[in-house]
Scaffold this motif. Structure first.
Motif, PDB file in Angstrom:
ATOM      1  N   LYS A 107     -49.563  32.256 101.754  1.00 50.16           N
ATOM      2  CA  LYS A 107     -48.767  32.811 102.855  1.00 50.16           C
ATOM      3  C   LYS A 107     -47.287  32.478 102.695  1.00 50.16           C
ATOM      4  CE  LYS A 107     -52.421  34.457 104.889  1.00 50.16           C
ATOM      5  NZ  LYS A 107     -52.771  35.843 104.688  1.00 50.16           N
ATOM      6  N   ALA A 108     -46.988  31.275 102.214  1.00 41.93           N
ATOM      7  CA  ALA A 108     -45.603  30.848 102.018  1.00 41.93           C
ATOM      8  C   ALA A 108     -45.125  31.255 100.625  1.00 41.93           C
ATOM      9  CB  ALA A 108     -45.494  29.339 102.188  1.00 41.93           C
ATOM     10  N   PRO A 109     -44.023  31.975 100.522  1.00 39.91           N
ATOM     11  CA  PRO A 109     -43.537  32.423  99.206  1.00 39.91           C
ATOM     12  C   PRO A 109     -43.327  31.286  98.211  1.00 39.91           C
ATOM     13  CG  PRO A 109     -42.310  33.509 100.954  1.00 39.91           C
ATOM     14  CD  PRO A 109     -43.178  32.472 101.612  1.00 39.91           C
ATOM     15  N   GLU A 110     -42.887  30.116  98.691  1.00 40.13           N
ATOM     16  CA  GLU A 110     -42.627  29.009  97.768  1.00 40.13           C
ATOM     17  C   GLU A 110     -43.900  28.433  97.148  1.00 40.13           C
ATOM     18  OE1 GLU A 110     -42.644  27.517 102.013  1.00 40.13           O
ATOM     19  OE2 GLU A 110     -41.622  29.137 100.961  1.00 40.13           O
ATOM     20  N   GLU A 111     -45.061  28.792  97.675  1.00 36.42           N
ATOM     21  CA  GLU A 111     -46.331  28.338  97.105  1.00 36.42           C
ATOM     22  C   GLU A 111     -46.887  29.314  96.068  1.00 36.42           C
ATOM     23  OE1 GLU A 111     -48.984  27.470 100.333  1.00 36.42           O
ATOM     24  OE2 GLU A 111     -47.559  26.071 101.257  1.00 36.42           O
ATOM     25  N   ARG A 112     -46.254  30.457  95.915  1.00 33.16           N
ATOM     26  CA  ARG A 112     -46.666  31.452  94.912  1.00 33.16           C
ATOM     27  C   ARG A 112     -45.978  31.148  93.590  1.00 33.16           C
ATOM     28  NH1 ARG A 112     -44.744  35.942  98.960  1.00 33.16           N
ATOM     29  NH2 ARG A 112     -46.142  35.420 100.674  1.00 33.16           N
ATOM     30  N   PRO A 113     -46.424  31.783  92.492  1.00 33.67           N
ATOM     31  CA  PRO A 113     -45.656  31.644  91.255  1.00 33.67           C
ATOM     32  C   PRO A 113     -44.195  32.026  91.512  1.00 33.67           C
ATOM     33  CG  PRO A 113     -47.727  32.762  90.836  1.00 33.67           C
ATOM     34  CD  PRO A 113     -47.594  32.640  92.334  1.00 33.67           C
ATOM     35  N   ALA A 114     -43.292  31.367  90.811  1.00 27.91           N
ATOM     36  CA  ALA A 114     -41.864  31.553  91.065  1.00 27.91           C
ATOM     37  C   ALA A 114     -41.338  32.900  90.568  1.00 27.91           C
ATOM     38  CB  ALA A 114     -41.074  30.417  90.425  1.00 27.91           C
ATOM     39  N   SER A 115     -42.035  33.500  89.598  1.00 31.30           N
ATOM     40  CA  SER A 115     -41.541  34.749  89.020  1.00 31.30           C
ATOM     41  C   SER A 115     -42.688  35.491  88.335  1.00 31.30           C
ATOM     42  CB  SER A 115     -40.456  34.451  87.975  1.00 31.30           C
ATOM     43  OG  SER A 115     -41.032  33.747  86.876  1.00 31.30           O
ATOM     44  N   ALA A 116     -42.435  36.736  88.016  1.00 34.10           N
ATOM     45  CA  ALA A 116     -43.425  37.516  87.273  1.00 34.10           C
ATOM     46  C   ALA A 116     -43.660  36.899  85.901  1.00 34.10           C
ATOM     47  CB  ALA A 116     -42.962  38.967  87.143  1.00 34.10           C
ATOM     48  N   ARG A 117     -42.631  36.360  85.308  1.00 33.20           N
ATOM     49  CA  ARG A 117     -42.777  35.699  83.996  1.00 33.20           C
ATOM     50  C   ARG A 117     -43.714  34.499  84.108  1.00 33.20           C
ATOM     51  NH1 ARG A 117     -37.686  35.159  80.855  1.00 33.20           N
ATOM     52  NH2 ARG A 117     -38.496  37.082  80.026  1.00 33.20           N
ATOM     53  N   GLU A 118     -43.537  33.697  85.162  1.00 36.21           N
ATOM     54  CA  GLU A 118     -44.418  32.542  85.370  1.00 36.21           C
ATOM     55  C   GLU A 118     -45.863  33.001  85.584  1.00 36.21           C
ATOM     56  OE1 GLU A 118     -44.979  29.398  88.882  1.00 36.21           O
ATOM     57  OE2 GLU A 118     -43.022  29.229  87.891  1.00 36.21           O
ATOM     58  N   LEU A 119     -46.046  34.067  86.347  1.00 41.58           N
ATOM     59  CA  LEU A 119     -47.389  34.609  86.560  1.00 41.58           C
ATOM     60  C   LEU A 119     -47.985  35.101  85.249  1.00 41.58           C
ATOM     61  CD1 LEU A 119     -49.776  35.530  88.294  1.00 41.58           C
ATOM     62  CD2 LEU A 119     -48.462  37.616  88.823  1.00 41.58           C
ATOM     63  N   ASP A 120     -47.195  35.788  84.464  1.00 40.43           N
ATOM     64  CA  ASP A 120     -47.674  36.294  83.170  1.00 40.43           C
ATOM     65  C   ASP A 120     -48.104  35.141  82.258  1.00 40.43           C
ATOM     66  OD1 ASP A 120     -48.058  38.397  81.137  1.00 40.43           O
ATOM     67  OD2 ASP A 120     -46.293  37.493  80.177  1.00 40.43           O
ATOM     68  N   GLN A 121     -47.329  34.103  82.231  1.00 39.95           N
ATOM     69  CA  GLN A 121     -47.666  32.941  81.407  1.00 39.95           C
ATOM     70  C   GLN A 121     -48.947  32.272  81.907  1.00 39.95           C
ATOM     71  OE1 GLN A 121     -43.977  30.783  81.726  1.00 39.95           O
ATOM     72  NE2 GLN A 121     -43.051  31.874  79.995  1.00 39.95           N
ATOM     73  N   ALA A 122     -49.101  32.182  83.214  1.00 37.00           N
ATOM     74  CA  ALA A 122     -50.321  31.580  83.780  1.00 37.00           C
ATOM     75  C   ALA A 122     -51.541  32.450  83.483  1.00 37.00           C
ATOM     76  CB  ALA A 122     -50.152  31.371  85.282  1.00 37.00           C
ATOM     77  N   LEU A 123     -51.372  33.762  83.568  1.00 36.87           N
ATOM     78  CA  LEU A 123     -52.479  34.666  83.225  1.00 36.87           C
ATOM     79  C   LEU A 123     -52.884  34.495  81.758  1.00 36.87           C
ATOM     80  CD1 LEU A 123     -51.438  37.900  85.109  1.00 36.87           C
ATOM     81  CD2 LEU A 123     -53.555  36.609  85.466  1.00 36.87           C
ATOM     82  N   ALA A 124     -51.897  34.339  80.886  1.00 34.26           N
ATOM     83  CA  ALA A 124     -52.183  34.166  79.457  1.00 34.26           C
ATOM     84  C   ALA A 124     -52.940  32.863  79.186  1.00 34.26           C
ATOM     85  CB  ALA A 124     -50.882  34.197  78.659  1.00 34.26           C
ATOM     86  N   ARG A 125     -52.764  31.868  80.052  1.00 34.41           N
ATOM     87  CA  ARG A 125     -53.464  30.584  79.884  1.00 34.41           C
ATOM     88  C   ARG A 125     -54.875  30.600  80.466  1.00 34.41           C
ATOM     89  NH1 ARG A 125     -48.310  28.744  81.420  1.00 34.41           N
ATOM     90  NH2 ARG A 125     -49.045  28.354  83.545  1.00 34.41           N
ATOM     91  N   CYS A 126     -55.233  31.637  81.211  1.00 33.68           N
ATOM     92  CA  CYS A 126     -56.577  31.704  81.783  1.00 33.68           C
ATOM     93  C   CYS A 126     -57.613  31.715  80.663  1.00 33.68           C
ATOM     94  CB  CYS A 126     -56.739  32.949  82.654  1.00 33.68           C
ATOM     95  SG  CYS A 126     -55.909  32.821  84.242  1.00 33.68           S
TER      96      CYS A 126
END
Length: 139
Positions: A79-98
């Motif tokens: 719900k809080a934006p600061e608890e989400r990944p900071a950027s699309a790049r960070e999300l992409d990197q986290a997805l690649a580590r799955c």
């Protein structure tokens, strides 16, 4: 069905993390075939995005999904934006580590879309979705 809580509460002051919530909501739908929240009332649907924690994809499906992917989807849905990944790049990197990322590439994606696109296009729009589309078109 994919709007972030921050976009509901203060649409003028959203940042890229609002989009990451929407990506999480889309990921939830892709994993479960269901939207995060169900309501015939658009105001109630928006209220759910603001206040109600989503169930996990595993809870919705009734069986356990890959834990790291599910945790990442839920992080996007914070719900809080600061608890989400900071950027699309960070999300992409986290997805690649799955753990299952190595088993899914362009060929698998193309195959999945060829097998499933017709079924997705044929899915009926629910009443709330139709109302949302009407509201979006009027604004």
């Amino acid at each position: 069905h994919f709007i972030s809580p921050d976009a509901v509460q203060d649409p003028v002051n959203v940042d890229a993390r609002s989009d990451l919530y929407s990506v999480g909501a889309l990921g939830f739908w892709l994993l479960t075939g269901q939207t995060l929240f169900h309501s015939e009332n658009v105001d109630q649907l928006l209220e759910h995005h603001v206040r109600q924690p989503p169930s996990t994809p595993s809870e919705r499906l009734g069986y356990t999904l890959n834990g790291d992917l599910e945790a990442l989807i839920l992080q996007c849905l914070a719900k809080a934006p600061e608890e989400r990944p900071a950027s699309a790049r960070e999300l992409d990197q986290a997805l690649a580590r799955c753990s299952q990322a190595a088993g899914w590439g362009v060929e698998q994606a193309e195959s999945w879309w060829k097998a499933n696109l017709a079924g997705i296009e044929d899915m009926p729009l629910g009443t709330a979705s139709q109302k949302t589309l009407v509201i979006v078109r009027r604004t």
